[in-house]
Motif scaffolding. Structure first.
Motif, PDB file in Angstrom:
ATOM      1  N   TYR A  16     -10.951  21.440   3.949  1.00 45.35           N
ATOM      2  CA  TYR A  16     -10.413  20.090   4.123  1.00 45.35           C
ATOM      3  C   TYR A  16      -9.248  19.844   3.175  1.00 45.35           C
ATOM      4  CZ  TYR A  16     -10.124  15.006   3.566  1.00 45.35           C
ATOM      5  OH  TYR A  16      -9.666  13.709   3.461  1.00 45.35           O
ATOM      6  N   ASN A  22      -4.257  15.859   4.483  1.00 51.77           N
ATOM      7  CA  ASN A  22      -5.385  15.380   3.672  1.00 51.77           C
ATOM      8  C   ASN A  22      -5.031  15.287   2.199  1.00 51.77           C
ATOM      9  OD1 ASN A  22      -7.166  15.048   5.827  1.00 51.77           O
ATOM     10  ND2 ASN A  22      -7.818  17.182   5.766  1.00 51.77           N
ATOM     11  N   ASP A  43     -11.888  11.658   7.687  1.00 53.12           N
ATOM     12  CA  ASP A  43     -11.897  12.108   6.292  1.00 53.12           C
ATOM     13  C   ASP A  43     -13.252  12.626   5.836  1.00 53.12           C
ATOM     14  OD1 ASP A  43      -9.253  11.886   5.290  1.00 53.12           O
ATOM     15  OD2 ASP A  43      -9.439   9.705   5.311  1.00 53.12           O
ATOM     16  N   PRO A 329     -11.674  19.772   7.805  1.00 49.89           N
ATOM     17  CA  PRO A 329     -10.667  18.866   8.364  1.00 49.89           C
ATOM     18  C   PRO A 329     -10.980  18.588   9.829  1.00 49.89           C
ATOM     19  CG  PRO A 329      -9.783  21.089   8.228  1.00 49.89           C
ATOM     20  CD  PRO A 329     -11.145  21.128   7.577  1.00 49.89           C
TER      21      PRO A 329
END
Length: 477
Positions: A16, A22, A43, A329
């Motif tokens: 992620y 991000n 998220d 992600p």
């Protein structure tokens, strides 16, 4: 307007926190960042398991490991016979379904082809019959023989770059041999190219899936170099950095290899985006991008997604349930330009519900489900469940908005809640400081719900020696 297409891109080992969209401060994902500007970003999305064999039954059929079958050995999970999948569901909704993948776990022998009109595993195809047929003893040299055969040339290279011989020499020798012969992973360029060829031949709404393996160790030096984020393009240097990774010695340059390879993958995704736009498919194509799991980059003194037995408290090299692996992600670009970020918890086992939202079709019944009206709006957080099952035991991770618990079912079938680790991820994102508190009854109940009560069903079949060797090359044991 015709019904929208659906494109699912899964990237093996993608963390992620390695994506620009991000917040990562290196230019690893410029094409995905632009895509994210028009997408919904989740998220707090989590995999159903910490490595490919455990997570993909969740992605493709909404299942925890507890609800799967296995092929040849209990660690190699499979989708049970006759279980619905994303592809079978969308096929029934008149989608042309196609997949181009390269991870050897994702084979038809484990039902990952279920529902696809066209399914190709490029890794298996390139090995041909050797992949599925039993190999006569002595047909191909063993890994040890390959290493010995390469030692002399490797020593010359190491001396040229003034590199200590130590543990690096046999690893560099073996990698050089692989580089000149059969590298364990298929390039994203090839997978994307094959997918585009398949897309060229369809004239009805499609569901297309591509799985990209380039971030999976061992990282190919040419793909890392193409990303442009390395301090040195030397193949030998990269193999030395990889050797340090193999023995879990901290190697900062390995993160450079990882990041640069991600940039290479992003470039190939950019080519797919160009094709969609050039062929007037862009505005009518929903795109979902995610990962089957992340990758440990020395977060707890190890690399990869299978911890050494001396490094993990539950004494199992496949039961690494921290968020460097589970936190993934997830972005979803719809046909409407409505970008937003969502903070509620989301399991990849609910992907079928998100797809039903995006395509506006009737959801399919899969074991993992929620009561949410839509995943595209903030709402009450559910409990996220993940598990992993091997010959040793079952390890379970559950979380709500406040706490995460990791615990294990030991050999006699009893949940070992006394050994449970309780974390507060909002305040301890790296899960470094377990709390001295009892697990909440709500999360204990969620753990008990996924406790394996009976043995998993086994699919018939047996891995060939070539398959086993390939999986070992990828770090699967």
């Amino acid at each position: 307007m015709t019904r929208p297409n659906l494109l699912l891109l899964t990237i093996d080992c993608l963390r992620y926190d390695s994506c620009g969209f991000n917040g990562y401060d290196r230019p690893t994902t410029p094409n995905l960042d632009r895509l994210a500007n028009t997408a919904t970003i989740f998220d707090n999305a989590y995999a159903t398991g910490p490595w490919t064999a455990e997570s993909f039954p969740g992605i493709m059929s909404g299942r925890l490991s507890r609800d799967t079958a296995y092929y040849e050995q209990i660690s190699w999970k499979a989708i049970p016979n006759d279980a619905p999948t994303l592809a079978s569901w969308l096929h029934e909704n008149d989608y042309n379904t196609m997949a181009r993948v390269s991870n050897p776990h994702l084979s038809k022998y484990r039902n990952f082809d279920r529902g696809f009109d066209s399914f190709e595993n490029l890794r298996i195809n390139r090995l041909g019959e050797k992949f599925t047929a039993d190999r006569a003893a002595g047909d191909s040299p063993s890994s040890k023989t390959k290493i010995i055969a390469s030692l002399r040339s490797t020593m010359r290279h190491l001396k040229k770059y003034d590199i200590p011989l130590s543990h690096t020499m046999p690893v560099v020798a073996y990698r050089l041999n692989q580089l000149s012969g059969q590298w364990p992973t298929i390039a994203a360029e090839d997978v994307i190219g094959e997918l585009i060829t398949a897309l060229d031949s369809t004239d009805q709404p499609f569901f297309a899936w591509a799985h990209l393996m380039d971030l999976h160790a061992p990282i190919h030096p040419e793909r890392a170099s193409e990303g442009g984020l390395l301090s040195s393009d030397s193949t030998i240097r990269q193999f030395v950095w990889d050797a340090n990774r193999l023995v879990n010695e901290y190697e900062p340059h390995y993160r450079d290899m990882y990041d640069s390879t991600l940039r290479y993958i992003d470039q190939q995704i950019g080519q797919l985006i160009k094709w969609l736009k050039a062929n007037n498919e862009w505005d009518n194509t929903i795109i979902i991008v995610t990962s089957d799991h992340g990758e440990a980059l020395h977060d707890r003194g190890i690399y990869g997604h299978a911890a050494g037995r001396d490094k993990f408290e539950f004494e199992s090299d496949r039961h690494y349930m921290y968020d460097e692996l589970l936190h993934v992600p997830l972005l979803a670009k719809s046909t409407q330009d409505n970008p937003k970020r969502l903070n509620h918890l989301f399991s990849l086992g609910w992907l079928h519900e998100l797809i039903a939202d995006l395509l506006d079709i009737t959801p399919v019944d899969m074991p993992l489900s929620t009561d949410r009206e839509s995943h595209l709006n903030e709402g009450t957080d559910e409990i996220i469940q993940s598990d992993v099952i091997s010959g040793e035991s079952q390890t379970i991770a559950v979380r709500d908005d406040e706490r995460k618990i990791i615990t294990q079912k030991i050999d006699n079938g009893v949940l070992d809640l006394d050994a449970a680790k309780v974390y507060a991820p909002k305040f301890d994102r790296r899960e470094q400081y377990p709390l001295e508190e009892e697990p909440s009854p709500k999360l204990v109940k969620a753990i008990e719900q996924i406790n394996l009560q009976e043995k998993l069903p086994q699919l018939s079949g047996e891995l060939s020696a070539d398959t086993e060797e390939l999986l070992e090359d990828l770090g699967y044991r």
